[in-house]
Design a protein around this motif. Structure first.
Motif: not given
Length: 152
Positions: A24, A26, A28, A112, A114, A116
């Motif tokens: 994963q 992340k 922003s 944001d 995310q 994966g």
């Protein structure tokens, strides 16, 4: 017989050492001068993705690949989720992208991302730093530029 048993135990040990990893990433960003509904609509349209991501530039998912259709899309709470079981053949499967979009002061939005996936190729984990840079460049530089062109 003893060497056969030893080979079997060695094989089991190797399988235990190399489990399938779900990775994963992340990222922003704060996007100026945009309403949440407009940003949500822009990100919910995969044909816009080549404008904002270097890794999406030439990506054309197969017709059966569900990445074309949001799995979850709620404009009111700013959530948007895409999923593809097949992913990128030979490289990754079970790919997901989850966006969380919030309006903040001054007519801006925070977003944001995310992302994966499960790597299907041993070289894929080596590209994680580049994918992280691509995601951050996409959200912080290319996305603001693209929405400014589109929404003024």
């Amino acid at each position: 017989m003893r060497s056969l048993a030893g080979a079997f135990l060695l094989s089991i040990g190797v399988v235990a050492i190399h489990p399938v990893l779900a990775l994963q990433l992340k990222s922003s960003a704060r996007i100026p001068s945009i309403r949440r509904a407009d940003l949500h609509s822009f990100l919910a349209t995969p044909t816009h993705w080549p404008e904002i991501g270097l890794s999406s530039h030439s990506v054309k998912p197969p017709p059966s690949n569900q990445i074309d259709t949001p799995l979850n899309s709620n404009m009111e709470d700013g959530t948007l989720e895409f999923y593809s079981e097949e992913g990128v053949p030979g490289f990754a499967n079970r790919c997901s992208m989850k966006f969380d979009i919030r309006e903040v002061e001054g007519g801006q939005c925070e977003v944001d991302l995310q992302m994966g996936f499960e790597p299907r190729n041993p070289i894929v984990p080596l590209g994680i730093p580049f994918l992280g840079v691509d995601n951050n460049l996409a959200l912080n530089v290319l996305l603001p530029r693209a929405v400014k062109r589109r929404f003024g």
